[in-house]
Design an enzyme around this catalytic site. Structure first.
Site, PDB file in Angstrom:
ATOM      1  N   ILE A 117     -38.193 -55.861  32.618  1.00  0.00           N
ATOM      2  CA  ILE A 117     -37.570 -55.668  33.937  1.00  0.00           C
ATOM      3  C   ILE A 117     -37.295 -57.003  34.623  1.00  0.00           C
ATOM      4  O   ILE A 117     -36.634 -57.057  35.647  1.00  0.00           O
ATOM      5  CB  ILE A 117     -38.408 -54.749  34.849  1.00  0.00           C
ATOM      6  N   GLU A 170     -48.925 -62.727  30.946  1.00  0.00           N
ATOM      7  CA  GLU A 170     -48.709 -61.743  31.996  1.00  0.00           C
ATOM      8  C   GLU A 170     -49.269 -60.367  31.654  1.00  0.00           C
ATOM      9  O   GLU A 170     -49.630 -59.602  32.545  1.00  0.00           O
ATOM     10  CB  GLU A 170     -47.230 -61.658  32.387  1.00  0.00           C
ATOM     11  N   VAL A 171     -49.348 -60.013  30.378  1.00  0.00           N
ATOM     12  CA  VAL A 171     -49.901 -58.726  29.937  1.00  0.00           C
ATOM     13  C   VAL A 171     -50.747 -58.988  28.695  1.00  0.00           C
ATOM     14  O   VAL A 171     -50.238 -59.554  27.724  1.00  0.00           O
ATOM     15  CB  VAL A 171     -48.776 -57.708  29.600  1.00  0.00           C
ATOM     16  N   HIS A 188     -46.893 -59.283  22.662  1.00  0.00           N
ATOM     17  CA  HIS A 188     -45.468 -58.954  22.753  1.00  0.00           C
ATOM     18  C   HIS A 188     -44.658 -60.214  22.477  1.00  0.00           C
ATOM     19  O   HIS A 188     -45.076 -61.315  22.776  1.00  0.00           O
ATOM     20  CB  HIS A 188     -45.097 -58.339  24.104  1.00  0.00           C
TER      21      HIS A 188
END
Length: 145
Positions: free
Chosen positions: A30, A88-89, A93
């Site tokens: 996003i 960030e996470v 990924h």
């Protein structure tokens, strides 16, 4: 506790998907650096690149290459870049970013985009993957698996 990516994969949080298989999914971020910026994410939670098993990493590399090829075709770019950062996470990924130059490999350039723009870019990638013969890996619904 599940990560936000696991919640997206499980359909608890909306996501814009372009690819899926038993090991990995690919969905739009996003906050893209560029239009068409995708995330290749294993279904299983790994907190980092170094914590992931070699078989899964090999699979993620193949999926990442496929997404890069699709981006290069549908966005008419010379190459795609990849980044494995993950701060960030805490769920492994791989960022796959359509590039015009190396300066665009800077995640600090990422900014919120509209749902409409994200879906338009994602649909281009989906249609390119179908054209490349991967229709069985393109989810029927762009927002659900």
């Amino acid at each position: 506790m599940s990560t936000i990516f696991t919640k997206i994969i499980e359909g608890q949080i909306p996501g814009t998907f372009v690819y899926e298989d038993d090991v990995a999914v690919v969905f739009a971020t996003i906050q893209p650096v560029k239009s068409g910026h995708m995330l290749v994410v294993p279904r299983k939670e790994y907190p980092s690149y170094s914590s992931c098993d070699d078989q899964t990493l090999s699979h993620l590399a193949r999926v990442t290459k496929l997404i890069a090829l699709a981006q290069e075709e549908c966005f008419d770019i010379k190459r795609s870049g990849i980044i494995v950062a993950g701060f960030e996470v805490p769920h492994l990924h791989i960022h796959v970013i359509p590039l015009e130059n190396e300066r665009e490999l800077d995640l600090s350039l990422a900014k919120d985009d509209t749902v409409q723009n994200i879906r338009i870019a994602s649909e281009k990638i989906r249609q390119t993957l179908i054209k490349m013969g991967y229709e069985h890996n393109v989810p029927k619904d762009i927002t659900k698996l």
